[in-house]
Scaffold this motif. Structure first.
Motif, PDB file in Angstrom:
ATOM      1  N   ALA A   1       0.813  -1.217   0.000  1.00 26.69           N
ATOM      2  CA  ALA A   1       0.000   0.000   0.000  1.00 26.69           C
ATOM      3  C   ALA A   1       0.845   1.264   0.000  1.00 26.69           C
ATOM      4  CB  ALA A   1      -0.934   0.001   1.213  1.00 26.69           C
ATOM      5  N   ILE A   2       2.030   1.194   0.622  1.00 25.16           N
ATOM      6  CA  ILE A   2       2.815   2.425   0.763  1.00 25.16           C
ATOM      7  C   ILE A   2       3.880   2.597  -0.317  1.00 25.16           C
ATOM      8  CG2 ILE A   2       2.419   2.472   3.245  1.00 25.16           C
ATOM      9  CD1 ILE A   2       5.247   1.470   3.666  1.00 25.16           C
ATOM     10  N   LYS A   3       4.101   1.592  -1.148  1.00 29.62           N
ATOM     11  CA  LYS A   3       5.100   1.749  -2.212  1.00 29.62           C
ATOM     12  C   LYS A   3       4.812   2.955  -3.106  1.00 29.62           C
ATOM     13  CE  LYS A   3       7.048  -2.904  -2.598  1.00 29.62           C
ATOM     14  NZ  LYS A   3       7.132  -4.141  -3.412  1.00 29.62           N
ATOM     15  N   PRO A   4       3.551   3.181  -3.537  1.00 28.76           N
ATOM     16  CA  PRO A   4       3.295   4.387  -4.345  1.00 28.76           C
ATOM     17  C   PRO A   4       3.522   5.681  -3.573  1.00 28.76           C
ATOM     18  CG  PRO A   4       1.502   2.800  -4.564  1.00 28.76           C
ATOM     19  CD  PRO A   4       2.341   2.336  -3.438  1.00 28.76           C
ATOM     20  N   LEU A   5       3.257   5.658  -2.256  1.00 25.11           N
ATOM     21  CA  LEU A   5       3.484   6.852  -1.438  1.00 25.11           C
ATOM     22  C   LEU A   5       4.973   7.186  -1.410  1.00 25.11           C
ATOM     23  CD1 LEU A   5       1.126   6.008   1.573  1.00 25.11           C
ATOM     24  CD2 LEU A   5       0.693   7.628  -0.279  1.00 25.11           C
TER      25      LEU A   5
ATOM     26  N   ASP B   1      11.078   5.932   8.572  1.00 27.49           N
ATOM     27  CA  ASP B   1      10.143   5.974   9.698  1.00 27.49           C
ATOM     28  C   ASP B   1      10.110   4.631  10.412  1.00 27.49           C
ATOM     29  OD1 ASP B   1       7.392   4.386   8.936  1.00 27.49           O
ATOM     30  OD2 ASP B   1       8.382   5.175   7.151  1.00 27.49           O
ATOM     31  N   TYR B   2       9.689   4.679  11.659  1.00 25.95           N
ATOM     32  CA  TYR B   2       9.465   3.486  12.472  1.00 25.95           C
ATOM     33  C   TYR B   2       8.059   3.572  13.044  1.00 25.95           C
ATOM     34  CZ  TYR B   2       9.907   0.197  16.400  1.00 25.95           C
ATOM     35  OH  TYR B   2       9.724  -0.832  17.292  1.00 25.95           O
ATOM     36  N   PHE B   3       7.235   2.575  12.736  1.00 28.19           N
ATOM     37  CA  PHE B   3       5.837   2.520  13.174  1.00 28.19           C
ATOM     38  C   PHE B   3       5.663   1.249  13.995  1.00 28.19           C
ATOM     39  CE2 PHE B   3       1.449   1.257  12.921  1.00 28.19           C
ATOM     40  CZ  PHE B   3       0.693   2.419  12.814  1.00 28.19           C
ATOM     41  N   ALA B   4       5.310   1.408  15.273  1.00 30.58           N
ATOM     42  CA  ALA B   4       5.149   0.262  16.160  1.00 30.58           C
ATOM     43  C   ALA B   4       3.750   0.249  16.751  1.00 30.58           C
ATOM     44  CB  ALA B   4       6.181   0.308  17.281  1.00 30.58           C
ATOM     45  N   THR B   5       3.135  -0.933  16.814  1.00 29.68           N
ATOM     46  CA  THR B   5       1.770  -1.052  17.301  1.00 29.68           C
ATOM     47  C   THR B   5       1.551  -2.446  17.867  1.00 29.68           C
ATOM     48  OG1 THR B   5      -0.558  -0.742  16.676  1.00 29.68           O
ATOM     49  CG2 THR B   5       0.866  -1.820  15.065  1.00 29.68           C
ATOM     50  N   ALA B   6       0.434  -2.607  18.591  1.00 34.51           N
ATOM     51  CA  ALA B   6       0.091  -3.934  19.112  1.00 34.51           C
ATOM     52  C   ALA B   6      -0.432  -4.829  17.999  1.00 34.51           C
ATOM     53  CB  ALA B   6      -0.944  -3.806  20.227  1.00 34.51           C
ATOM     54  N   LYS B   7      -1.377  -4.305  17.217  1.00 28.80           N
ATOM     55  CA  LYS B   7      -1.971  -5.064  16.108  1.00 28.80           C
ATOM     56  C   LYS B   7      -2.068  -4.148  14.906  1.00 28.80           C
ATOM     57  CE  LYS B   7      -6.211  -7.469  14.648  1.00 28.80           C
ATOM     58  NZ  LYS B   7      -5.432  -8.432  13.863  1.00 28.80           N
ATOM     59  N   LEU B   8      -1.486  -4.554  13.819  1.00 28.27           N
ATOM     60  CA  LEU B   8      -1.413  -3.716  12.638  1.00 28.27           C
ATOM     61  C   LEU B   8      -2.774  -3.613  11.956  1.00 28.27           C
ATOM     62  CD1 LEU B   8       0.398  -2.059  10.779  1.00 28.27           C
ATOM     63  CD2 LEU B   8       0.890  -4.161   9.509  1.00 28.27           C
ATOM     64  N   GLU B   9      -3.289  -2.393  11.883  1.00 23.69           N
ATOM     65  CA  GLU B   9      -4.486  -2.082  11.102  1.00 23.69           C
ATOM     66  C   GLU B   9      -4.012  -1.417   9.824  1.00 23.69           C
ATOM     67  OE1 GLU B   9      -7.374  -3.095  11.897  1.00 23.69           O
ATOM     68  OE2 GLU B   9      -7.061  -3.672  13.996  1.00 23.69           O
ATOM     69  N   VAL B  10      -4.105  -2.123   8.723  1.00 21.25           N
ATOM     70  CA  VAL B  10      -3.449  -1.681   7.492  1.00 21.25           C
ATOM     71  C   VAL B  10      -3.951  -0.317   7.041  1.00 21.25           C
ATOM     72  CG1 VAL B  10      -3.082  -2.214   5.046  1.00 21.25           C
ATOM     73  CG2 VAL B  10      -2.929  -4.034   6.765  1.00 21.25           C
TER      74      VAL B  10
ATOM     75  N   ALA C   1      -1.622   2.950   6.854  1.00 21.21           N
ATOM     76  CA  ALA C   1      -1.419   3.579   5.546  1.00 21.21           C
ATOM     77  C   ALA C   1      -1.766   5.064   5.604  1.00 21.21           C
ATOM     78  CB  ALA C   1      -2.250   2.878   4.480  1.00 21.21           C
ATOM     79  N   THR C   2      -2.784   5.436   6.385  1.00 19.70           N
ATOM     80  CA  THR C   2      -3.135   6.852   6.549  1.00 19.70           C
ATOM     81  C   THR C   2      -1.997   7.597   7.230  1.00 19.70           C
ATOM     82  OG1 THR C   2      -5.496   6.355   6.680  1.00 19.70           O
ATOM     83  CG2 THR C   2      -4.776   8.440   7.630  1.00 19.70           C
ATOM     84  N   VAL C   3      -1.432   7.001   8.265  1.00 22.70           N
ATOM     85  CA  VAL C   3      -0.300   7.631   8.949  1.00 22.70           C
ATOM     86  C   VAL C   3       0.869   7.814   7.983  1.00 22.70           C
ATOM     87  CG1 VAL C   3       1.431   7.335  10.757  1.00 22.70           C
ATOM     88  CG2 VAL C   3      -0.961   6.771  11.223  1.00 22.70           C
ATOM     89  N   ILE C   4       1.183   6.794   7.224  1.00 25.60           N
ATOM     90  CA  ILE C   4       2.344   6.852   6.331  1.00 25.60           C
ATOM     91  C   ILE C   4       2.074   7.778   5.148  1.00 25.60           C
ATOM     92  CG2 ILE C   4       3.887   5.482   4.867  1.00 25.60           C
ATOM     93  CD1 ILE C   4       3.463   3.195   6.922  1.00 25.60           C
ATOM     94  N   ALA C   5       0.814   7.920   4.754  1.00 27.82           N
ATOM     95  CA  ALA C   5       0.488   8.924   3.738  1.00 27.82           C
ATOM     96  C   ALA C   5       0.830  10.315   4.245  1.00 27.82           C
ATOM     97  CB  ALA C   5      -0.992   8.846   3.372  1.00 27.82           C
ATOM     98  N   GLY C   6       0.614  10.563   5.547  1.00 30.66           N
ATOM     99  CA  GLY C   6       1.024  11.837   6.136  1.00 30.66           C
ATOM    100  C   GLY C   6       2.537  12.009   6.131  1.00 30.66           C
TER     101      GLY C   6
END
Length: 353
Positions: free
Chosen positions: A27-31, A110-119, A123-128
Motif C-alpha cells: 500500500a505504501i510503495k506508491p506513497l 520511519d518506524y511505526f510500532a503497534t500492538a496489532k497492525l491495522e493496514v 497507511a493513513t499515517v504513512i500517507a502523512g
C-alpha cells in the motif's frame, strides 16, 4: 492411554500478522515513490536504502542527521481517530532540526510500532509521512513496521523518524552572530508537537471532549485544532540561507525560546526579545490550566516556530523573501553583548491573559 497432540501455534496466533505487514508495504510503495528526488537509488524492499549526494547536486557535502518522534500528541490522534496529520508532524520534527543547521533534507525513514497492525490506519499515517517529505523535498526511502502485542495495548501506536540532510562544507549554520544583529520570528501553525502531556492534563481538567467545539478555534473540534500539523519551514529557510541572509536559526520545540534559541548563539550575547501577540490556543491553555507565563514559554513555542538571526542590513530582504514563501514574519528582538553563556531575556513578557 491416548495422548492428544497439542495444536501447533503460529506467529499469527501470537498476535503478529505477517500478511498484514506485506499488505501495508504494497500500500505504501506508491506513497514512497511519490517522494522521489535526485539522489535516490532503488526503491522499498532492500535491506538498506541508498542515496547519492552528488546526484543531488552536492560537490563536497557534510552529512547532518536527526531523529525524533511525535510524543503524546499521538494519544489525541488515537483517541479522536484522526491519523491524517501525525505523519507530517513526524517529518517536521526531524527536517526542521536539519534546516536550522543549513542542511537540505535528502532522505527520511520511519518506524511505526503497534500492538496489532491495522493496514488502513497505518497507511493513513504513512500517507502523512509522505506528504511531509514532499513538503520538505526529501525522499521517503524506507522504514520499519513493528507489530508487538504485549508492548502496546488496544489501538495504541508509536512513531519515530530519522532524517539525513547535507550541506556544502563551510556553509553550515550558525555563522557570525554578533551584537547588533536582529531577531525575526516565524509563526507556528499551533502547538506543533511538544508539550502535549501538559495539553492533555489541561484538557482533562475541563469538561471538554475531543469532539467538542474548540473554544479558541471557530469551526473546529478540540481534536482538530490541537492536531494541526507542525509547520515545515525547510524551503523558505533554505531559500533565505542560500541568498546569504541568515546567520542562525533555531527550531522552537520543547524548552521553548529560552531553551532552544541559546543553542545557536555564541557565548557573550543575549537575545533580548520583545513581546508578541500570543495565539489563542496558548492563551486558552494558560487560562484553563492556570499555567504561569514563564512555564508556558518554557514548554511551548507560544506562536514562534522558528527564531532567526539576521544582520540589520539583511532584515528587510529576509523578511520579504520569507513572506514570498508564505511565512508570517515578526520582528522579535535583537542580539546584545552580555557576560557568560548565551541566553534569552524578555524585554516584557507576552500576555497570556
Amino acid at each position: 492411554m491416548t495422548s492428544l497432540a497439542r495444536p501447533g501455534l503460529s506467529y499469527r496466533d501470537a498476535g503478529v500478522d505477517i500478511a498484514a505487514g506485506d499488505a501495508l508495504v504494497d500500500a505504501i510503495k506508491p506513497l514512497a515513490k511519490s517522494t522521489d528526488r535526485p539522489g535516490t537509488m532503488g526503491g522499498l524492499g532492500g535491506f538498506g536504502a541508498l542515496f547519492d549526494p552528488r546526484a543531488a547536486g552536492f560537490k563536497d557535502p557534510v552529512l547532518v542527521a536527526t531523529t525524533d518522534g511525535v510524543g503524546t500528541k499521538l494519544k489525541i490522534a488515537i483517541d479522536a481517530g484522526r491519523h491524517q496529520h501525525v505523519g507530517i508532524d513526524l517529518v517536521a520534527m526531524c527536517v526542521n532540526d536539519l534546516v536550522v543547521q543549513g542542511a537540505e533534507p535528502l532522505l527520511f525513514l520511519d518506524y511505526f510500532a503497534t500492538a496489532k497492525l491495522e493496514v488502513a490506519e497505518a497507511a493513513t499515517v504513512i500517507a502523512g509521512i509522505a506528504e511531509g517529505c514532499r513538503q520538505a523535498g526529501c525522499a521517503l526511502v524506507g522504514g520499519e513496521t513493528a507489530e508487538m502485542p504485549g508492548m502496546y495495548h488496544g489501538g495504541d501506536y508509536d512513531l519515530a523518524g530519522f532524517a539525513v540532510g547535507a550541506a556544502e562544507r563551510g556553509t553550515l549554520l550558525p555563522q557570525g552572530v554578533a551584537p547588533g544583529d536582529l531577531v525575526l520570528g516565524l509563526a507556528s501553525s499551533g502547538v506543533h508537537s511538544n508539550g502535549f502531556s501538559l495539553v492533555r492534563r489541561v484538557v482533562a481538567g475541563t469538561n471538554l471532549g475531543w469532539m467538542t467545539p474548540a473554544p479558541f478555534a471557530a469551526g473546529q473540534t478540540l481534536a482538530e485544532a490541537l492536531l494541526a500539523p507542525t509547520r515545515i519551514y525547510v524551503k523558505p529557510l533554505l531559500a533565505a540561507h542560500r541568498a546569504g541572509l541568515l546567520k542562525a536559526a533555531a527550531h522552537i520545540t520543547g524548552g521553548g525560546l529560552p531553551g532552544n534559541f541559546p543553542r545557536v548563539l555564541p557565548d557573550g550575547v543575549v537575545a533580548v526579545l520583545e513581546p508578541w501577540l500570543v495565539p489563542d490556543v496558548f492563551r486558552w491553555l494558560a487560562r484553563s490550566g492556570n499555567v504561569a507565563a514563564d512555564e508556558m514559554l518554557r514548554v511551548f513555542n507560544c506562536g514562534i516556530g522558528m527564531a532567526l538571526v539576521v544582520a540589520p542590513e539583511a532584515a528587510e530582504a529576509a523578511t520579504a523573501l520569507l513572506r514570498e514563501h508564505g511565512e508570517t514574519v515578526r520582528p522579535l528582538g535583537r542580539i546584545e553583548a552580555a557576560e557568560g553563556e548565551a541566553s534569552v531575556r524578555f524585554a516584557a513578557m507576552p500576555a497570556f491573559g
